[in-house]
Design a protein around this motif. Structure first.
Motif, PDB file in Angstrom:
ATOM      1  N   VAL A 142      30.642  35.840  -5.936  1.00 25.39           N
ATOM      2  CA  VAL A 142      30.333  36.744  -7.038  1.00 25.39           C
ATOM      3  C   VAL A 142      30.949  36.191  -8.310  1.00 25.39           C
ATOM      4  O   VAL A 142      32.098  35.734  -8.315  1.00 25.39           O
ATOM      5  CB  VAL A 142      30.882  38.165  -6.781  1.00 25.39           C
ATOM      6  N   LEU A 143      30.177  36.235  -9.394  1.00 25.73           N
ATOM      7  CA  LEU A 143      30.670  35.804 -10.702  1.00 25.73           C
ATOM      8  C   LEU A 143      30.674  37.000 -11.642  1.00 25.73           C
ATOM      9  O   LEU A 143      29.635  37.617 -11.889  1.00 25.73           O
ATOM     10  CB  LEU A 143      29.776  34.700 -11.273  1.00 25.73           C
ATOM     11  N   PHE A 144      31.854  37.348 -12.158  1.00 22.72           N
ATOM     12  CA  PHE A 144      31.984  38.434 -13.127  1.00 22.72           C
ATOM     13  C   PHE A 144      32.043  37.831 -14.526  1.00 22.72           C
ATOM     14  O   PHE A 144      32.824  36.898 -14.767  1.00 22.72           O
ATOM     15  CB  PHE A 144      33.240  39.259 -12.852  1.00 22.72           C
ATOM     16  N   VAL A 145      31.233  38.385 -15.428  1.00 25.25           N
ATOM     17  CA  VAL A 145      31.123  37.828 -16.775  1.00 25.25           C
ATOM     18  C   VAL A 145      31.375  38.909 -17.813  1.00 25.25           C
ATOM     19  O   VAL A 145      30.826  40.012 -17.716  1.00 25.25           O
ATOM     20  CB  VAL A 145      29.719  37.220 -17.008  1.00 25.25           C
ATOM     21  N   CYS A 146      32.224  38.608 -18.788  1.00 27.41           N
ATOM     22  CA  CYS A 146      32.367  39.467 -19.958  1.00 27.41           C
ATOM     23  C   CYS A 146      32.578  38.580 -21.174  1.00 27.41           C
ATOM     24  O   CYS A 146      32.582  37.352 -21.060  1.00 27.41           O
ATOM     25  CB  CYS A 146      33.476  40.496 -19.799  1.00 27.41           C
ATOM     26  N   SER A 170      35.412  34.542 -12.356  1.00 29.94           N
ATOM     27  CA  SER A 170      35.090  35.210 -13.609  1.00 29.94           C
ATOM     28  C   SER A 170      34.964  34.172 -14.721  1.00 29.94           C
ATOM     29  O   SER A 170      35.484  33.061 -14.609  1.00 29.94           O
ATOM     30  CB  SER A 170      36.162  36.246 -13.977  1.00 29.94           C
ATOM     31  N   ALA A 171      34.248  34.553 -15.789  1.00 29.39           N
ATOM     32  CA  ALA A 171      34.050  33.647 -16.921  1.00 29.39           C
ATOM     33  C   ALA A 171      33.694  34.479 -18.140  1.00 29.39           C
ATOM     34  O   ALA A 171      33.399  35.675 -18.038  1.00 29.39           O
ATOM     35  CB  ALA A 171      32.956  32.621 -16.621  1.00 29.39           C
ATOM     36  N   GLY A 172      33.722  33.850 -19.313  1.00 22.50           N
ATOM     37  CA  GLY A 172      33.396  34.550 -20.552  1.00 22.50           C
ATOM     38  C   GLY A 172      32.494  33.729 -21.445  1.00 22.50           C
ATOM     39  O   GLY A 172      32.603  32.505 -21.492  1.00 22.50           O
ATOM     40  N   SER A 173      31.588  34.395 -22.158  1.00 26.51           N
ATOM     41  CA  SER A 173      30.689  33.688 -23.060  1.00 26.51           C
ATOM     42  C   SER A 173      31.441  33.162 -24.283  1.00 26.51           C
ATOM     43  O   SER A 173      31.092  32.127 -24.844  1.00 26.51           O
ATOM     44  CB  SER A 173      29.544  34.602 -23.489  1.00 26.51           C
ATOM     45  N   THR A 174      32.478  33.878 -24.713  1.00 24.16           N
ATOM     46  CA  THR A 174      33.362  33.395 -25.794  1.00 24.16           C
ATOM     47  C   THR A 174      34.801  33.666 -25.351  1.00 24.16           C
ATOM     48  O   THR A 174      35.421  34.625 -25.798  1.00 24.16           O
ATOM     49  CB  THR A 174      33.073  34.115 -27.129  1.00 24.16           C
ATOM     50  N   LYS A 193      37.945  31.461 -18.831  1.00 20.04           N
ATOM     51  CA  LYS A 193      37.139  30.260 -18.602  1.00 20.04           C
ATOM     52  C   LYS A 193      35.768  30.411 -19.255  1.00 20.04           C
ATOM     53  O   LYS A 193      35.171  31.488 -19.202  1.00 20.04           O
ATOM     54  CB  LYS A 193      36.976  30.023 -17.102  1.00 20.04           C
ATOM     55  N   PRO A 194      35.247  29.346 -19.839  1.00 23.13           N
ATOM     56  CA  PRO A 194      33.908  29.401 -20.432  1.00 23.13           C
ATOM     57  C   PRO A 194      32.834  29.575 -19.362  1.00 23.13           C
ATOM     58  O   PRO A 194      32.948  29.038 -18.247  1.00 23.13           O
ATOM     59  CB  PRO A 194      33.762  28.049 -21.132  1.00 23.13           C
ATOM     60  N   LEU A 195      31.796  30.312 -19.686  1.00 26.26           N
ATOM     61  CA  LEU A 195      30.664  30.500 -18.788  1.00 26.26           C
ATOM     62  C   LEU A 195      29.792  29.252 -18.804  1.00 26.26           C
ATOM     63  O   LEU A 195      29.466  28.723 -19.861  1.00 26.26           O
ATOM     64  CB  LEU A 195      29.846  31.707 -19.244  1.00 26.26           C
TER      65      LEU A 195
END
Length: 334
Positions: A198-202, A228-232, A260-262
């Motif tokens: 599972v990848l959680f993104v915010c 997990s990762a983030g767009s910015t 971490k960057p997406l």
């Protein structure tokens, strides 16, 4: 003969009305004291602050504080409620994502801690560049089943992506290695084999997505893996969320968490991608299941709100694990 005329191309610039609105909002916070007040309100454990609380930020009168607050309120950044003789200010739910992005992503990226001697910084970056090159060659030697140039490029890109938001450089090389190795593992992963992922993104990967991933890894007992990762991505995990991670994972694992960057490969390697209700858009990969969880932001909540958000995410995580583990068990039986 080459033409020197400029040929207009279609533009995707922000619309004029939207630009006017955004400009007005930016103008409203283009004052150091207003930014500090907005930050104080956003980080207050109660989720709000009154004029008397904010007056301690600067040696100015309460009417001056009230004036600054009204300016931000007029643009919709703040809402207010009078209780007796005091007026309390809070950030409306519709603006929390924008304020979080401003304080946790834009502000840290703008305030770059440059050394007093620019030459020292240049020397530090030169040393880091040399260490990254060595790291890239070492990882390329270890992963001979992948294209060598591709491995080296991924290591370099990973370093560059983390350097953009790095406040300090002493941990940058080990973080680069972790991020690059995970990206290479994403390239290798076969979603038909192994445990579900599972990848959680915010937006900033500094709050909700970190918390959700930690809860999955705690509750799944190895039957599901979460990342997990983030767009910015922000420069670091928010202190309030890190304290929750310590409760879930312990000091050592929580201290190792970093935004971490997406990447497209991270999405492609996942079985399920969960966005955390903050407007992120992920690449659409066939075969990947997508969900959006509209949950509160623990960074901006009161203590009671943080506990409620954690419970909300945990309940959603348990339901997600039920669907993933039951699906895996049925697949094995077939």
């Amino acid at each position: 003969m080459t033409s020197t005329e400029c040929t207009p191309t279609p533009t995707h610039a922000i619309g004029n009305e939207a630009a006017v609105t955004v400009a007005a909002t930016l103008k409203a916070i283009a004052d150091p004291l207003r930014l500090r007040m907005l930050s104080a309100i956003a980080s207050d454990p109660r989720g709000e602050a009154c004029v008397c609380d904010l007056a301690e930020l600067a040696d100015v009168s309460q009417p001056t504080i009230s004036h600054h607050l009204r300016v931000m309120k007029d643009t919709g950044l703040l809402a207010s409620e009078r209780r007796g003789t005091w007026v309390y200010y809070r950030i409306p739910p519709t603006r929390k994502t924008a304020v979080t992005a401003l304080l946790d992503s834009f502000a840290p990226a703008t305030v770059v801690a440059l050394p007093s001697d620019v030459n020292d910084r240049a020397k530090t970056l030169a040393i880091l560049d040399s260490r990254v090159e060595r790291l890239a060659l070492e990882i390329a030697d270890e992963t001979q089943h992948l294209n060598r140039d591709l491995v080296i490029t991924i290591v370099r890109e990973s370093y560059a992506a983390l350097l953009r938001t790095a406040r300090l450089t002493q941990h940058l090389i080990p973080l680069t290695e972790r991020f690059a190795r995970q990206r290479l593992a994403d390239l290798d992963r076969d979603r038909e084999a192994g445990v579900p992922q599972v990848l959680f993104v915010c937006l900033a990967n500094a709050g909700r997505s970190q918390l959700a991933a930690a809860l999955v890894n705690q509750l799944a007992d190895g039957k599901v893996v979460a990342r997990s990762a983030g767009s910015t991505p922000a420069a670091g995990v928010h202190p309030r969320v890190r304290s929750l991670l310590v409760e879930i994972e312990g000091d050592e694992d929580a201290s190792a968490a970093f935004p971490k960057p997406l990447t497209d490969d991270a999405v492609r390697a996942a079985d399920v991608v969960v966005t955390m209700g903050c407007g992120d858009v992920c690449p659409v990969i066939p075969g990947v299941r997508y969900e959006d969880w509209s949950v509160g932001d623990p960074v901006l909540a009161s203590d009671e709100g943080v506990a409620a958000i954690r419970d909300d995410i945990e309940a959603r995580v348990k339901h997600l694990l039920d669907t993933l583990t039951s699906h895996s068990e049925n697949a094995i039986k077939q």
